[in-house]
Design an enzyme around this catalytic site. Structure first.
Site, mmCIF file in Angstrom:
data_model
loop_
_atom_site.group_PDB
_atom_site.id
_atom_site.type_symbol
_atom_site.label_atom_id
_atom_site.label_comp_id
_atom_site.label_asym_id
_atom_site.label_seq_id
_atom_site.Cartn_x
_atom_site.Cartn_y
_atom_site.Cartn_z
ATOM 1 C CB SER A 62 12.878 29.507 -23.915
ATOM 2 O OG SER A 62 11.945 29.067 -24.940
ATOM 3 C CE1 TYR B 242 17.034 28.965 -27.470
ATOM 4 C CE2 TYR B 242 14.731 28.172 -27.432
ATOM 5 C CZ TYR B 242 15.612 29.269 -27.138
ATOM 6 O OH TYR B 242 15.240 30.393 -26.709
#
Lengths: 248, 463
Positions: free
Chosen positions: A139, A152
């Site tokens: 990501s 995250y």
């Protein structure tokens, strides 16, 4: 080698990106092994992919948090895949992760530990065979920590570093490692969020980009929408003393 | 049209309800409702029990308020999987939220075609069953509902029932054409028909007036697909002047004879034009539509007589090529009026309707005439007769005009199509749908009464 004889292992077979990626491979004639925690949901996708493409799709139970089961999971597969695509991940809830250690641990393990261990076991088997392609969906959140999602982001940063190191190690062995930074994607994970259309990819776009980058162009790192590369260059170049005061 | 306004609302564990403004394809009326998107059939059955005022919504192509829940609108768009497909027999089972366009992109290249398609491919299979949609082949093949072998229905208490000819057949017939009012359709099974090419062999017939148009539709009754396009601004002796498009699926021999060397199953070309913004209301005035109609009529008439091959996509879905065409009517929206008139009265009543529309000067972009036979479901729209479809931009006088047309329709024993309806009265509805009491009984028996409801069902008093 005939593509018809190739096999894809898709880890995260119930996710929107996983489904579309598997469809891309199946359309190209690949056999698909769909691995997921929820086998009922995975079955639903497997039937759909088989109906649309006429290829063989099987379902395999996989929970990457059960790390002691990963070897057994791989042993039970009908064949060692030619390519593995790991799309497993969980955004989690940042504010919850700040006060609830078990949630934070879960986010870290689901996005970093589980996928990394799974791919490293596959890397050993690919090495033994002398061929294979490893794709990890990471990501842009892993490229710089931000207040809104740093647990995250930290896990994804770890995963990105892991993939980079694995690529470095396996390059002389002709085993290809691809890191995918999707940017915003219109999926269940982002449902209800207001996302700028120009920065937001459809899951099918991500699937197509993965197939092209892994099987044709043999790229190392891709941003599904190229503009994300530029955005991340800018974000990464902001000095920390300025960055820490920004609300991004 | 869904515009989200704020965040989470009702506390159902794991399932968010977003408050949003909804309308149908006609963009009138607009209502507030909660939007729920379920990602798996299992979520639905867990969530639905205890809810009230819920209706399922597919792709929002019903024109009025049929797919807006009184309290909650349940989007089925994530239920878009193909569950099984037998490439020998053409039997296919799909989830209710699958778009027809997506289905066709899979099956047409394999030499299969849906048994019935409506005028747009941007509808879900669940919506096609709920509205028992008809196509240009209704006079021969019936509606989509006639081809449904079976379906799975989630009742409001969370029970899931299989419905087929030999299993809950009453519920099946109430669900076909039932506008989602028996529960939520989860999946359906039907058989696709084999085609040799993706082309149609089309013959155009010019009809100088309404009588000639009706005669031509009747004369071409053996042809699989027929439809008449009416220039509804033509008056006097030319009232009802039409182009009739009759077509069959073209065989390989037709394609070879045409000298075409291209793809036998041409994929739909993406629309090159779209309407990106709401056009101001005056764009469609009598002059501009008149000019369009004249050009369209002359162009069609010039091609009349000799059969020619056309691709399936432009033949069946001409308006799909213009993205967001509903925006040409501006933000105020428009009404689509579709009625069916029993055959015996058709010519007299339709000519009266056309006369009044023409006198009113309501610019109608689209006026379509088709032949129908009886429908299958309790609330199915089709009956033996002729159906006329008109688009009318929103204006002050339009409601009065349509109320007057309703009187003509009711007097003839006809009815209005629920998938298009945004404004008919209860009395018009009740007069047109004699099976309504049975539908009410069935809704009481399954617990759907009062719990499964749309703004339309409330407006029309379908308890």
């Amino acid at each position: 080698m005939q593509p018809a004889h190739k096999t894809l292992l898709l880890a995260g077979g119930t996710s929107d990106i996983g489904r579309e990626t598997a469809l891309c491979y199946a359309r190209a004639g690949w056999r698909v092994l769909l691995a997921a925690r929820d086998v009922g949901e995975a079955r639903r996708n497997a039937d759909d992919i088989a109906a649309r493409t006429g290829t063989q799709v099987s379902v395999h139970r996989l929970d990457v948090l059960e790390t002691d089961q990963l070897q057994a999971f791989l042993d039970a597969l009908p064949t060692l895949p030619d390519t593995v695509v790991c799309v497993i991940g969980e955004l989690g809830d940042q504010t919850l992760a700040q006060r609830d250690f078990s949630h934070a641990t879960r986010v870290l393990r689901t996005n970093f530990e589980g996928p990394s261990l799974l791919l490293s076991l596959l890397a050993e088997r690919f090495l033994a065979r002398g061929s294979g392609t490893i794709v990890g969906v990471s990501s842009v959140a892993g490229l710089r920590g931000r207040a809104s999602n740093y647990v995250y982001g930290a896990a994804k940063a770890g995963f990105t570093a892991f993939l980079s190191g694995l690529r470095n190690r396996l390059a002389p062995e002709a085993i290809h490692v691809l890191t995918v930074n999707p940017g915003f994607v219109r999926t269940r994970m982002t449902a209800g969020m207001k996302l700028p259309p120009i920065l937001t990819a459809e899951p099918s776009e991500v699937g197509g980009a993965i197939f092209a980058a892994a099987e044709k162009a043999k790229k190392d790192v891709i941003y599904v929408r190229k503009i994300w590369w530029l955005i991340m260059q800018v974000i990464r170049s902001i000095p920390e003393r300025v960055f820490k005061r920004l609300k991004l | 049209m869904i515009e989200a306004t704020d965040g989470r609302l009702a506390p159902v564990p794991g399932i968010a309800i977003r408050r949003a403004e909804f309308s149908g394809w006609g963009r009138y009326p607009r209502h507030q409702s909660g939007l729920v998107t379920l990602t798996a059939p299992a979520d639905l059955t867990r969530w639905i029990s205890g809810q009230t005022g819920v209706i399922a919504r597919g792709n929002g192509r019903a024109y009025g308020d049929a797919a807006v829940g009184e309290k909650v609108t349940l989007s089925t768009r994530s239920l878009n999987r193909i569950c099984a497909f037998d490439r020998q027999s053409g039997r296919i089972t799909v989830e209710a939220g699958l778009l027809l366009s997506e289905l066709m992109s899979v099956v047409v290249p394999l030499g299969f075609f849906p048994p019935v398609v409506p005028g747009t491919k941007f509808v879900t299979i669940g919506g096609m069953i709920a509205a028992d949609v008809h196509g240009k082949n209704h006079h021969r093949d019936g509606g989509f509902g006639d081809h449904v072998e079976g379906l799975t229905l989630a009742l409001p208490n969370g029970d899931v029932l299989s419905c087929a000819r030999d299993e809950n057949p009453e519920l099946l017939d109430a669900t076909i054409g039932g506008m989602g009012l028996t529960g939520t359709i989860l999946n359906a099974t039907f058989v696709l028909k084999p085609i040799e090419t993706g082309f149609l062999r089309q013959t155009t017939i010019v009809a100088p007036d309404l009588a000639a148009a009706i005669a031509a539709l009747s004369r071409t009754g053996d042809t699989t697909y027929t439809v008449a396009w009416i220039d509804c601004l033509a008056r006097g002796a030319s009232l009802g002047r039409s182009l009739i498009f009759a077509a069959e699926h073209a065989g390989r021999a037709d394609l070879a004879a045409s000298g075409s060397a291209g793809d036998a199953f041409p994929p739909p070309r993406p629309g090159r034009i779209s309407v990106p913004v709401d056009l101001p209301g005056w764009t469609l005035n009598r002059l501009s539509v008149s000019a369009f109609n004249e050009a369209y009529f002359r162009l069609g008439a010039a091609k009349a007589g000799t059969p020619r091959l056309v691709e399936w996509n432009p033949y069946f879905f001409p308006l799909d090529g213009v993205g967001g065409w509903n925006r040409i009517y501006g933000r105020r929206g428009f009404l689509q009026y579709q009625c069916v008139i029993p055959t015996a009265q058709a010519q007299a009543v339709l000519s009266e309707i056309l006369e009044r529309v023409s006198r009113h000067g309501s610019a109608s972009f689209l006026a379509v005439l088709k032949q129908l036979r009886a429908g299958r479901g309790l609330l199915s729209f089709p009956m033996e007769g002729l159906t006329l479809t008109l688009d009318l931009p929103m204006s002050a006088g339009v409601f009065m005009l349509l109320d007057a047309l309703d009187t003509l329709v009711v007097a003839s024993g006809g009815r209005l199509y629920l998938a298009k309806d945004a404004r008919q009265s209860r009395s018009t509805f009740e007069a047109g749908y004699p099976n309504l009491p049975r539908m009410r009984d069935l809704r009481r028996a399954t617990g759907a009464g009062g719990r499964v409801s749309s703004y339309q069902s409330a407006r029309l008093g379908i308890q």
